[in-house]
Each structure stands twice: as structure tokens, then as C-alpha cells.
Motif scaffolding. Structure first.
Motif, PDB file in Angstrom:
ATOM      1  N   ILE A 133      11.070  -3.394  -7.356  1.00 47.65           N
ATOM      2  CA  ILE A 133      10.598  -4.732  -6.987  1.00 47.65           C
ATOM      3  C   ILE A 133       9.074  -4.753  -6.958  1.00 47.65           C
ATOM      4  O   ILE A 133       8.434  -5.664  -7.502  1.00 47.65           O
ATOM      5  N   ILE A 134       8.484  -3.744  -6.340  1.00 49.33           N
ATOM      6  CA  ILE A 134       7.022  -3.669  -6.265  1.00 49.33           C
ATOM      7  C   ILE A 134       6.421  -3.556  -7.656  1.00 49.33           C
ATOM      8  O   ILE A 134       5.454  -4.245  -7.990  1.00 49.33           O
ATOM      9  N   GLN A 135       6.999  -2.718  -8.494  1.00 50.40           N
ATOM     10  CA  GLN A 135       6.470  -2.539  -9.844  1.00 50.40           C
ATOM     11  C   GLN A 135       6.558  -3.838 -10.640  1.00 50.40           C
ATOM     12  O   GLN A 135       5.639  -4.181 -11.372  1.00 50.40           O
ATOM     13  N   GLU A 136       7.650  -4.592 -10.475  1.00 47.35           N
ATOM     14  CA  GLU A 136       7.798  -5.873 -11.166  1.00 47.35           C
ATOM     15  C   GLU A 136       6.695  -6.845 -10.749  1.00 47.35           C
ATOM     16  O   GLU A 136       6.105  -7.524 -11.588  1.00 47.35           O
ATOM     17  N   LEU A 137       6.417  -6.901  -9.455  1.00 47.69           N
ATOM     18  CA  LEU A 137       5.328  -7.757  -8.976  1.00 47.69           C
ATOM     19  C   LEU A 137       4.002  -7.373  -9.609  1.00 47.69           C
ATOM     20  O   LEU A 137       3.261  -8.230 -10.095  1.00 47.69           O
ATOM     21  N   LEU A 138       3.693  -6.090  -9.576  1.00 43.80           N
ATOM     22  CA  LEU A 138       2.415  -5.616 -10.102  1.00 43.80           C
ATOM     23  C   LEU A 138       2.330  -5.807 -11.613  1.00 43.80           C
ATOM     24  O   LEU A 138       1.283  -6.200 -12.130  1.00 43.80           O
ATOM     25  N   ASP A 139       3.437  -5.572 -12.320  1.00 48.34           N
ATOM     26  CA  ASP A 139       3.454  -5.781 -13.772  1.00 48.34           C
ATOM     27  C   ASP A 139       3.200  -7.243 -14.129  1.00 48.34           C
ATOM     28  O   ASP A 139       2.626  -7.541 -15.171  1.00 48.34           O
ATOM     29  N   ASP A 140       3.632  -8.151 -13.259  1.00 45.16           N
ATOM     30  CA  ASP A 140       3.419  -9.572 -13.497  1.00 45.16           C
ATOM     31  C   ASP A 140       2.028 -10.043 -13.077  1.00 45.16           C
ATOM     32  O   ASP A 140       1.702 -11.213 -13.208  1.00 45.16           O
ATOM     33  N   GLY A 141       1.218  -9.113 -12.541  1.00 48.77           N
ATOM     34  CA  GLY A 141      -0.162  -9.448 -12.208  1.00 48.77           C
ATOM     35  C   GLY A 141      -0.412  -9.802 -10.761  1.00 48.77           C
ATOM     36  O   GLY A 141      -1.487 -10.300 -10.421  1.00 48.77           O
ATOM     37  N   SER A 142       0.545  -9.566  -9.884  1.00 50.08           N
ATOM     38  CA  SER A 142       0.323  -9.841  -8.467  1.00 50.08           C
ATOM     39  C   SER A 142      -0.758  -8.902  -7.929  1.00 50.08           C
ATOM     40  O   SER A 142      -0.877  -7.754  -8.357  1.00 50.08           O
ATOM     41  N   ASP A 143      -1.546  -9.385  -7.005  1.00 51.33           N
ATOM     42  CA  ASP A 143      -2.688  -8.663  -6.453  1.00 51.33           C
ATOM     43  C   ASP A 143      -2.224  -7.457  -5.627  1.00 51.33           C
ATOM     44  O   ASP A 143      -1.589  -7.620  -4.583  1.00 51.33           O
ATOM     45  N   PRO A 144      -2.536  -6.242  -6.068  1.00 54.23           N
ATOM     46  CA  PRO A 144      -2.090  -5.050  -5.343  1.00 54.23           C
ATOM     47  C   PRO A 144      -2.744  -4.892  -3.972  1.00 54.23           C
ATOM     48  O   PRO A 144      -2.226  -4.169  -3.122  1.00 54.23           O
ATOM     49  N   ASP A 145      -3.860  -5.580  -3.737  1.00 52.51           N
ATOM     50  CA  ASP A 145      -4.581  -5.444  -2.474  1.00 52.51           C
ATOM     51  C   ASP A 145      -4.307  -6.584  -1.493  1.00 52.51           C
ATOM     52  O   ASP A 145      -4.870  -6.597  -0.387  1.00 52.51           O
ATOM     53  N   ALA A 146      -3.459  -7.520  -1.863  1.00 54.14           N
ATOM     54  CA  ALA A 146      -3.185  -8.673  -1.008  1.00 54.14           C
ATOM     55  C   ALA A 146      -2.290  -8.284   0.171  1.00 54.14           C
ATOM     56  O   ALA A 146      -1.630  -7.244   0.163  1.00 54.14           O
ATOM     57  N   ILE A 147      -2.285  -9.136   1.161  1.00 51.73           N
ATOM     58  CA  ILE A 147      -1.328  -9.021   2.261  1.00 51.73           C
ATOM     59  C   ILE A 147      -0.142  -9.903   1.875  1.00 51.73           C
ATOM     60  O   ILE A 147      -0.305 -11.075   1.533  1.00 51.73           O
TER      61      ILE A 147
END
Length: 129
Positions: free
Chosen positions: A15-29
Motif C-alpha cells: 500500500i505504501i509503495q503504491e502511494l509513493l509510486d503514484d507520487g504521494s509526498d513521502p514526507d507528509a503527515i
């Protein structure tokens, strides 16, 4: 509930990898929503109280309709945090222990995309299994 939470432990990294692959901010809360459901309202209520007493932010119970038309009661535990897989896995274990004596189903966790305004704000990332 044990086998069910093990499934979510395994799927957390995906799930985390999918978010990051889609460009979600890795440093966000992120707002992490852990989902719980039961056909037994009293069991669900006890589970929610256990989570609340342990210091978690718990939503009000609500009735939801499943794909097969059956209705269950549900609540979420909300945690604001960085998108850290190991911490989410620890939270899954902790929450599972808090509701272990109740007839409550852990239905996984989800969150929302954080970042680019072009992305639909209402799109959430969860496994649909």
C-alpha cells in the motif's frame, strides 16, 4: 482475527509503495484509518471503547452495507503520522490485541494521497480484498 491482521501486515508495504509510486509526498503527515467491523453492535462498542481507553482517536460507529447487501456496524481508529510501514504494522498489532476478545473484524487500513493538487482529494489507498 490473527490471520486477518497477518494479511494486513504483509500488505502494508505494498500500500505504501503504491502511494509513493503514484507520487504521494513521502514526507507528509498522513491520516491513517484502521477499519473495524462487526455484526454485533455491543462487541463493536466494547472494541471501540478499548481503543479509546488506550489513547486512540476513534470515530463513531456507523452502519455500512457490504457488496452482498448485508449490513454491519463499523468504526475507524484515526492516527496522524508519517507514512512509516513499521509503525503502521506495530499499530495493527496493538489494535488487534485491544479488540482480540470481541467479535470484531479488522478490515485493514487506508489513507489518502498527499501532494499534487491534480490528484483527486477523495481518492484513498486501500486494498479491496
Amino acid at each position: 482475527m490473527e490471520n486477518n491482521t497477518l494479511q494486513w501486515q504483509d500488505e502494508t508495504d505494498a500500500i505504501i509503495q503504491e502511494l509513493l509510486d503514484d507520487g504521494s509526498d513521502p514526507d507528509a503527515i498522513y491520516t491513517i484509518e484502521h477499519h473495524f467491523a462487526s455484526r454485533d453492535f455491543q462487541a463493536l462498542e466494547k472494541a471501540a471503547v478499548n481503543c479509546f481507553k488506550a489513547g486512540f482517536d476513534v470515530t463513531d460507529a456507523e452502519e455500512i452495507e457490504l457488496d452482498d447487501g448485508a449490513k454491519v456496524m463499523s468504526f475507524d481508529v484515526i492516527i496522524e503520522m508519517a507514512l512509516e510501514g513499521e509503525q503502521i504494522k506495530l499499530d495493527i498489532e496493538k489494535l488487534a490485541a485491544l479488540v482480540a476478545n470481541e467479535s470484531v473484524f479488522y478490515d485493514g487500513w487506508g489513507t489518502y494521497f498527499e501532494g499534487d493538487e491534480d490528484f483527486d482529494d477523495d481518492e484513498s489507498f486501500e486494498d479491496d480484498d
